[in-house]
Design a protein around this motif. Sequence first.
Motif, PDB file in Angstrom:
ATOM      1  N   VAL A 237      14.592   4.529 -12.840  1.00 36.31           N
ATOM      2  CA  VAL A 237      15.456   4.194 -11.709  1.00 36.31           C
ATOM      3  C   VAL A 237      14.598   3.761 -10.522  1.00 36.31           C
ATOM      4  O   VAL A 237      13.624   4.437 -10.170  1.00 36.31           O
ATOM      5  N   ASP A 238      14.948   2.639  -9.918  1.00 34.29           N
ATOM      6  CA  ASP A 238      14.284   2.180  -8.696  1.00 34.29           C
ATOM      7  C   ASP A 238      14.784   3.028  -7.529  1.00 34.29           C
ATOM      8  O   ASP A 238      15.986   3.094  -7.261  1.00 34.29           O
ATOM      9  N   LEU A 239      13.868   3.687  -6.828  1.00 35.63           N
ATOM     10  CA  LEU A 239      14.256   4.567  -5.722  1.00 35.63           C
ATOM     11  C   LEU A 239      14.628   3.798  -4.458  1.00 35.63           C
ATOM     12  O   LEU A 239      15.161   4.373  -3.507  1.00 35.63           O
ATOM     13  N   LYS A 240      14.314   2.511  -4.411  1.00 31.09           N
ATOM     14  CA  LYS A 240      14.732   1.612  -3.326  1.00 31.09           C
ATOM     15  C   LYS A 240      14.303   2.092  -1.942  1.00 31.09           C
ATOM     16  O   LYS A 240      14.931   1.766  -0.938  1.00 31.09           O
ATOM     17  N   GLY A 241      13.246   2.902  -1.901  1.00 24.76           N
ATOM     18  CA  GLY A 241      12.772   3.395  -0.615  1.00 24.76           C
ATOM     19  C   GLY A 241      13.683   4.423   0.022  1.00 24.76           C
ATOM     20  O   GLY A 241      13.529   4.758   1.197  1.00 24.76           O
ATOM     21  N   GLU A 242      14.642   4.955  -0.740  1.00 23.43           N
ATOM     22  CA  GLU A 242      15.632   5.876  -0.182  1.00 23.43           C
ATOM     23  C   GLU A 242      15.349   7.343  -0.507  1.00 23.43           C
ATOM     24  O   GLU A 242      16.080   8.229  -0.059  1.00 23.43           O
ATOM     25  N   ALA A 243      14.322   7.609  -1.300  1.00 18.39           N
ATOM     26  CA  ALA A 243      13.976   8.998  -1.611  1.00 18.39           C
ATOM     27  C   ALA A 243      13.390   9.673  -0.373  1.00 18.39           C
ATOM     28  O   ALA A 243      12.685   9.047   0.419  1.00 18.39           O
ATOM     29  N   LYS A 244      13.686  10.953  -0.189  1.00 14.68           N
ATOM     30  CA  LYS A 244      13.230  11.707   0.974  1.00 14.68           C
ATOM     31  C   LYS A 244      12.181  12.732   0.555  1.00 14.68           C
ATOM     32  O   LYS A 244      12.427  13.558  -0.327  1.00 14.68           O
TER      33      LYS A 244
ATOM     34  N   ALA B  73       0.867  -1.184   0.000  1.00 20.66           N
ATOM     35  CA  ALA B  73       0.000   0.000   0.000  1.00 20.66           C
ATOM     36  C   ALA B  73       0.899   1.228   0.000  1.00 20.66           C
ATOM     37  O   ALA B  73       1.206   1.803   1.047  1.00 20.66           O
ATOM     38  N   ARG B  74       1.337   1.609  -1.165  1.00 18.09           N
ATOM     39  CA  ARG B  74       2.348   2.657  -1.287  1.00 18.09           C
ATOM     40  C   ARG B  74       1.886   3.964  -0.645  1.00 18.09           C
ATOM     41  O   ARG B  74       0.817   4.476  -0.949  1.00 18.09           O
ATOM     42  N   ASN B  75       2.716   4.472   0.262  1.00 22.14           N
ATOM     43  CA  ASN B  75       2.517   5.774   0.906  1.00 22.14           C
ATOM     44  C   ASN B  75       1.232   5.864   1.720  1.00 22.14           C
ATOM     45  O   ASN B  75       0.795   6.968   2.054  1.00 22.14           O
ATOM     46  N   PHE B  76       0.633   4.720   2.035  1.00 23.62           N
ATOM     47  CA  PHE B  76      -0.575   4.776   2.854  1.00 23.62           C
ATOM     48  C   PHE B  76      -0.280   5.449   4.189  1.00 23.62           C
ATOM     49  O   PHE B  76      -1.018   6.342   4.623  1.00 23.62           O
ATOM     50  N   ILE B  77       0.784   5.022   4.850  1.00 20.07           N
ATOM     51  CA  ILE B  77       1.103   5.567   6.172  1.00 20.07           C
ATOM     52  C   ILE B  77       1.368   7.064   6.081  1.00 20.07           C
ATOM     53  O   ILE B  77       0.788   7.864   6.828  1.00 20.07           O
ATOM     54  N   ASP B  78       2.245   7.460   5.162  1.00 19.01           N
ATOM     55  CA  ASP B  78       2.606   8.876   5.045  1.00 19.01           C
ATOM     56  C   ASP B  78       1.387   9.743   4.749  1.00 19.01           C
ATOM     57  O   ASP B  78       1.170  10.777   5.387  1.00 19.01           O
ATOM     58  N   ASP B  79       0.588   9.334   3.774  1.00 21.21           N
ATOM     59  CA  ASP B  79      -0.555  10.152   3.374  1.00 21.21           C
ATOM     60  C   ASP B  79      -1.663  10.133   4.427  1.00 21.21           C
ATOM     61  O   ASP B  79      -2.335  11.148   4.653  1.00 21.21           O
ATOM     62  N   PHE B  80      -1.864   8.984   5.063  1.00 21.17           N
ATOM     63  CA  PHE B  80      -2.917   8.884   6.076  1.00 21.17           C
ATOM     64  C   PHE B  80      -2.636   9.816   7.249  1.00 21.17           C
ATOM     65  O   PHE B  80      -3.564  10.358   7.862  1.00 21.17           O
TER      66      PHE B  80
ATOM     67  N   SER C 101       4.439  11.955  -7.370  1.00 17.64           N
ATOM     68  CA  SER C 101       3.866  10.739  -7.951  1.00 17.64           C
ATOM     69  C   SER C 101       4.929   9.666  -8.130  1.00 17.64           C
ATOM     70  O   SER C 101       4.682   8.481  -7.883  1.00 17.64           O
ATOM     71  N   GLU C 102       6.122  10.061  -8.571  1.00 14.99           N
ATOM     72  CA  GLU C 102       7.213   9.099  -8.720  1.00 14.99           C
ATOM     73  C   GLU C 102       7.636   8.560  -7.357  1.00 14.99           C
ATOM     74  O   GLU C 102       7.933   7.371  -7.203  1.00 14.99           O
ATOM     75  N   TYR C 103       7.667   9.447  -6.377  1.00 18.85           N
ATOM     76  CA  TYR C 103       7.972   9.010  -5.008  1.00 18.85           C
ATOM     77  C   TYR C 103       6.947   7.977  -4.537  1.00 18.85           C
ATOM     78  O   TYR C 103       7.297   6.953  -3.937  1.00 18.85           O
ATOM     79  N   ASP C 104       5.671   8.230  -4.834  1.00 17.35           N
ATOM     80  CA  ASP C 104       4.617   7.288  -4.457  1.00 17.35           C
ATOM     81  C   ASP C 104       4.810   5.937  -5.132  1.00 17.35           C
ATOM     82  O   ASP C 104       4.545   4.888  -4.539  1.00 17.35           O
ATOM     83  N   ASP C 105       5.270   5.956  -6.396  1.00 17.77           N
ATOM     84  CA  ASP C 105       5.446   4.718  -7.156  1.00 17.77           C
ATOM     85  C   ASP C 105       6.743   3.998  -6.822  1.00 17.77           C
ATOM     86  O   ASP C 105       6.939   2.842  -7.223  1.00 17.77           O
ATOM     87  N   GLY C 106       7.655   4.665  -6.123  1.00 16.72           N
ATOM     88  CA  GLY C 106       8.909   4.027  -5.743  1.00 16.72           C
ATOM     89  C   GLY C 106       9.917   3.934  -6.864  1.00 16.72           C
ATOM     90  O   GLY C 106      10.924   3.234  -6.753  1.00 16.72           O
TER      91      GLY C 106
END
Length: 604
Positions: free
Chosen positions: A540-547, A310-317, A526-531
């Motif tokens: 490029v795979d952001l590997k969960g490292e984007a801030k 559930a991409r970005n569910f926690i952050d957005d919620f 949107s790209e951050y949300d998609d990872g």
Amino acid sequence: MDIDKIFSAIWEGKEWIFSGIGVVALGFIGKRIIGKKSGENSDTYTVKSKMHDNNNVSGGNNITGKKNQIIQNDNSSTISVEGTGNVAGNGNSVTNNFIYNNNDSNTKENVNSWFSERFEILLSLLNDTRRFNEKEYTVEYVSSLIGLKNVDGLKVYLTQGKEPDDEFKKKFVEVFGVNEEWMVHGRGEFPFASNINFLGDSPMDILRREDLKSINKFIVVIGNVQGSRQACIIRQKNELCYELYPKYFTLYSHVGGTGTRQLVEFYRFLREADKIKKLDGIAYFAHEEQMGKLMRGEFSPKKVERFEVARNFIDDFMCIREDEIEKNKRFWDEEFIFVQEIIAANIKDYDRINQEYDSKLIKKNLGEDSQDKEEESNDIDSFDASTPFFSYRFGKAFPGVRGIKEFSNPKECVDRLQILLKKPLSGKKLRGPIWWFRGGSNLDINNFERLSDDKFLMDCDEIKVKRIVAYAAGEYYKKFVYVEAYPEEETGLYQYDKEHIKSWADKYGYYNEEYAEYENKKVTRSEYDDGAAVIDGKVVDLKGEAKLRIRYITPYNFIICAQFNPINNDNYDDMMVTLLNGILKGQNSVEEIVEFVNKMPRDM
């Protein structure tokens, strides 16, 4: 006389074999001709049949097979048969080449024991949770995980049909979180039915009652149950043991008073678990069948890590400011937005009533093992409440200030804020005692980082300082700092309608844009949300490292103060927003905020 001729002669006159004298004669021949192998308490007879594969003997006994050895102990009712055949007789049964008297339960051992059957099921379910890079669960590997010196300590129960004692079986409960009734006592249908005795209806009860030192993290699963969105919470004690709290937590908007409380408490659980670094930042979606199987315990809760993310569910919620909810409408459905609006309308009341008490319980449950090592032996641990701590830090950042004092040198502003908001911002007794406020939008400050002489990062917010105003009230609990920021240039990632920006700023007081940074490159929200993102023409795979970052492209302002400053009252939110927006438009002043705060009573 040749043994074959003896048997041939006997068979030719087989009619007399089944008479009384025939049975006696056969017994005598069997002992004398076939041969006797004596043991101290046993007689062993070997019968080799060449004429027929199946031989029938009167008395209700059957000897079947080409080559059998029958061994009977005179002191036991058990007869063993060595060979490929089976023997059965009056009142006897044959199991795995052993003959048992059906009335003698003391001598029977079942090779397929309850334990061995359950172990095979457990092994299969554990392997079903594995990711591609994780080690396969084998008998040898499991033996090492439960602390056995060698694999024989486990194999003896799997190959010889022995049932281990309860203490041995409890090792699997402790290590893998398997259901105790199912594994130890052979009761129950589902191997991973929860062992947790959870009687509350609020997820905050987890943080209030659990030994948080023993929990690595909490994992959230979202799914529909009977047509309504619900959430499940899993506690991960270590990399092997995942346990489900046996309750669905409300996550839908058609609620009354009780449901509203449950929604707000779910939000508070996520927020507080995140503060103490016990919340997995990734949530998972499950369809209705998966939710049911998870709750029943048909598979290990660890398997949810293979579910849809559930991409970005926690952050957005967690973003429940009015402008943040408005932006969330682009990414989430109406039900998600309705739930956020309910939480936003009620969160302050619940925090005001419960926050200090809950904070004390959470700290107690964390014990001395809080993961933030910077919290040890520092100034924050000398305080029990947010207001005296803020007053103390205020004095360090603005020594000698009484009443109102403005600072317009951006570098000096950042210097002083760096003292006010230095680490640690949470301690053993206090969690998030310093907050920022802008009417109904507010949150505790967890991190402050200087980016340049005149710019800092406060959690995700980029602030280019224009000025600050410190107010040292006569009453220590009313002290606050007003912060005003210059507008910044757009990132260039988006195309804006200038009229839209103006309209938005007129309504909410300011406009910002969200983006993320990855290896010094900017990517869209949107790209951050998609990872993943397109960088220099490549995916490029952001590997969960984007801030995640929030940049204000119109003038912006807010208040910094103690969590339990009287400003933290939703009765004052509308007036505070009016004053803050008015200052940006040149229609109001900080002095008017000071006058407003001075009129606020301490307790509401």
